[in-house]
Enzyme design. Structure first.
Site, PDB file in Angstrom:
ATOM      1  N   VAL A  84     -10.026  39.928  34.814  1.00  0.00           N
ATOM      2  CA  VAL A  84      -9.575  40.574  36.041  1.00  0.00           C
ATOM      3  C   VAL A  84      -8.294  39.893  36.506  1.00  0.00           C
ATOM      4  CG1 VAL A  84     -10.089  40.999  38.481  1.00  0.00           C
ATOM      5  CG2 VAL A  84     -11.901  41.240  36.767  1.00  0.00           C
ATOM      6  N   ALA A 120      -6.094  35.201  38.367  1.00  0.00           N
ATOM      7  CA  ALA A 120      -6.890  35.971  37.406  1.00  0.00           C
ATOM      8  C   ALA A 120      -8.146  35.179  37.056  1.00  0.00           C
ATOM      9  CB  ALA A 120      -6.079  36.228  36.139  1.00  0.00           C
ATOM     10  N   LYS A 121      -9.060  35.805  36.389  1.00  0.00           N
ATOM     11  CA  LYS A 121     -10.245  35.116  35.875  1.00  0.00           C
ATOM     12  C   LYS A 121     -10.820  35.952  34.750  1.00  0.00           C
ATOM     13  CE  LYS A 121     -12.496  31.344  36.915  1.00  0.00           C
ATOM     14  NZ  LYS A 121     -11.921  30.105  37.451  1.00  0.00           N
ATOM     15  N   GLY A 122     -11.484  35.289  33.805  1.00  0.00           N
ATOM     16  CA  GLY A 122     -12.098  36.013  32.708  1.00  0.00           C
ATOM     17  C   GLY A 122     -13.490  35.470  32.433  1.00  0.00           C
ATOM     18  N   ASP A 166     -12.833  27.085  31.875  1.00  0.00           N
ATOM     19  CA  ASP A 166     -13.705  27.134  33.046  1.00  0.00           C
ATOM     20  C   ASP A 166     -15.101  26.780  32.522  1.00  0.00           C
ATOM     21  OD1 ASP A 166     -13.635  27.988  35.988  1.00  0.00           O
ATOM     22  OD2 ASP A 166     -15.312  29.161  35.275  1.00  0.00           O
TER      23      ASP A 166
END
Ligand code: NAD
Length: 429
Positions: A73, A118-120, A159
């Site tokens: 995202v 953002a992050k995934g 992460d």
């Protein structure tokens, strides 16, 4: 744009169920209200710019094919290429990834790092996967995200349950597709392939710098200051070591196995060596064993929650004795605890400020990759200190100006920067 701030009270929690992301959005709403954000801009900042979900088919070691689900995202890329970690966990879901991506937008804006958020995530249970299966998942996820990732578009980082090795696989896969080595497509890499000196300890160093800044504001000298740190992993142990090096006395530490208290001061090097050998603090003899709950309520000047979310709640906020709380973890204080701490005059340096050292040195790693010239550890640490101090001072000034907590001030600064940038760039149609 700024309304009369004196008429505002700290946000009253409105939802029954509280999770760190709802807590974050409540604080976002409050800061947005103080800034008097136009409804259109408010909606724009709440809505992710892009969401991509891919399926990841993998032939497992036993020959069977399994399909995993991966997300990325991009919450906002108005300040620059988007930046944020990738997590592997069984409970990854798109809503959580969306919230974490927004969190990254505010962190980068606050630190003056020219990145969006953002992050995934990949929904999988890494404890049940072999190294070969993890490598296949990482490479296929990267291949499916070729149009999303890019060193000037979207830059992942480690992460939960991803590490330097995962980043090396992402860098290699992306580079194979591009037919050239693209180091800057990902940060948190091993130093041998373009990682930065100081990246591993950057979050703890940023927490230490924030702690010293807050102590200075209330006139606490390191040699007279007692500190308690909850969590003894990457962030907690590094923070403990660096705060001790500044001259503070560490009277309490804690990990998943419990709390450890010594009013004469804990020998931090011994505790770190013990954990290196035994993985956890259980059995450490340099302190008296207490419960995890007791650690947070110890007599001390500074409390640093650096373990996980939701540790300081409306149940224990009234019992905390520290004068200052520095949030090493993400979301360690619930929104319901905020007003209790504020009323008691406890200063809270919020997560988006205190633990932003990691993303700041990720930015340095990306800069070094793009220029192809690598900095010494000393240069990394000096620049990190400068950026953390600037962000802290600016949050402190905003808190004074609007008569709000440091947390709300941090959100005001971050949202204001993104909103002003949006105004300048305008909306393309
Ligand atoms: P980690 O897994 O290395 O360490 C977590 C530590 O917390 C471990 O010592 C664990 O035993 C302890 N712990 C877990 N539950 C506990 C409990 N109930 N009571 C006391 N201790 C407990 O994780 P980390 O990378 O150090 O991250 C810690 C926090 O900091 C997380 O909230 C993370 O999101 C945040 N954070 C990490 C980074 C980073 O660069 N690693 C950057 C920004 C924010």
């Amino acid at each position: 744009m700024v309304q009369d701030s004196n008429s505002y009270k700290e946000p009253a929690p409105i939802k029954d169920k509280e999770n760190p992301f709802q807590s974050m959005m409540e604080r976002f709403d409050y800061a947005a209200e103080i800034l008097g954000l136009e409804p259109g801009v408010y909606q724009y900042l709440k809505t992710p710019a892009k969401q991509v979900t891919v399926s990841i088919p993998i032939q497992m070691d036993n020959g069977n094919v399994e399909i995993f689900e991966g997300h990325r995202v991009i919450h906002n890329d108005i300040l620059g290429p988007s930046k944020g970690g990738i997590r592997y966990a069984p409970d990854v879901d798109i809503d959580e990834v969306k919230a974490l991506a927004a969190w990254m937008t505010w962190k980068c804006a606050l630190l003056d790092v020219p990145f969006g958020g953002a992050k995934g995530g990949v929904k999988c249970d890494p404890s049940k996967l072999t190294a070969v299966e993890l490598e296949k998942i990482t490479r296929r996820y990267t291949a499916n995200m070729m149009d999303v990732f890019g060193d000037d578009k979207d830059i992942p980082a480690p992460d939960m349950n991803t590490n330097e090795q995962t980043m090396a696989w992402i860098m290699d896969t992306y580079s194979m597709h591009m037919r050239r080595t693209v180091s800057g497509v990902v940060t948190g890499k091993p130093i041998l392939i373009g990682g930065s000196h100081g990246r591993r300890e950057a979050t703890g160093r940023g927490v230490m710098i924030t702690t010293m800044g807050a102590m200075e504001k209330v006139g606490l000298k390191p040699k007279d200051t007692t500190v308690v740190v909850q969590g003894f992993g990457n962030v907690g142990s590094m923070t403990t070591k660096l705060v001790r090096e500044q001259g503070c006395k560490i009277v309490g530490i804690a990990d998943i196995t419990g709390g450890y208290y010594n009013k004469r001061g804990i020998d931090v090097d011994k505790a770190m060596e013990y954990v290196r050998q035994n993985k956890v603090l259980s059995g450490f003899t340099g302190a008296e064993k207490i419960t995890q709950a007791e650690v947070l309520e110890l007599e001390c000047d500074v409390l640093i929650p650096a373990a996980k979310e939701d540790q300081i709640t409306e149940k224990n906020a009234g019992k905390i004795k520290a004068k200052i709380i520095i949030e090493g973890a993400n979301g360690p204080t619930t929104a319901k605890a905020d007003p209790i701490l504020n009323e008691r005059g406890i200063i809270v340096a919020p997560d988006i400020l205190a633990n932003a050292g990691g993303v700041t040195v990720s930015y340095f790693e990306w800069v070094q990759n793009r220029v192809g010239y690598y900095w010494s550890l000393d240069r990394v640490n000096r620049r990190l200190e400068r950026m953390m101090k600037n962000a802290f001072d600016s949050v402190y000034d905003t808190a004074g100006k609007h008569k709000v907590s440091l947390r709300i001030a941090a959100y005001i600064n971050a949202i204001d920067k993104v909103a002003k940038t949006l105004k300048l760039r305008g909306i393309y149609a």
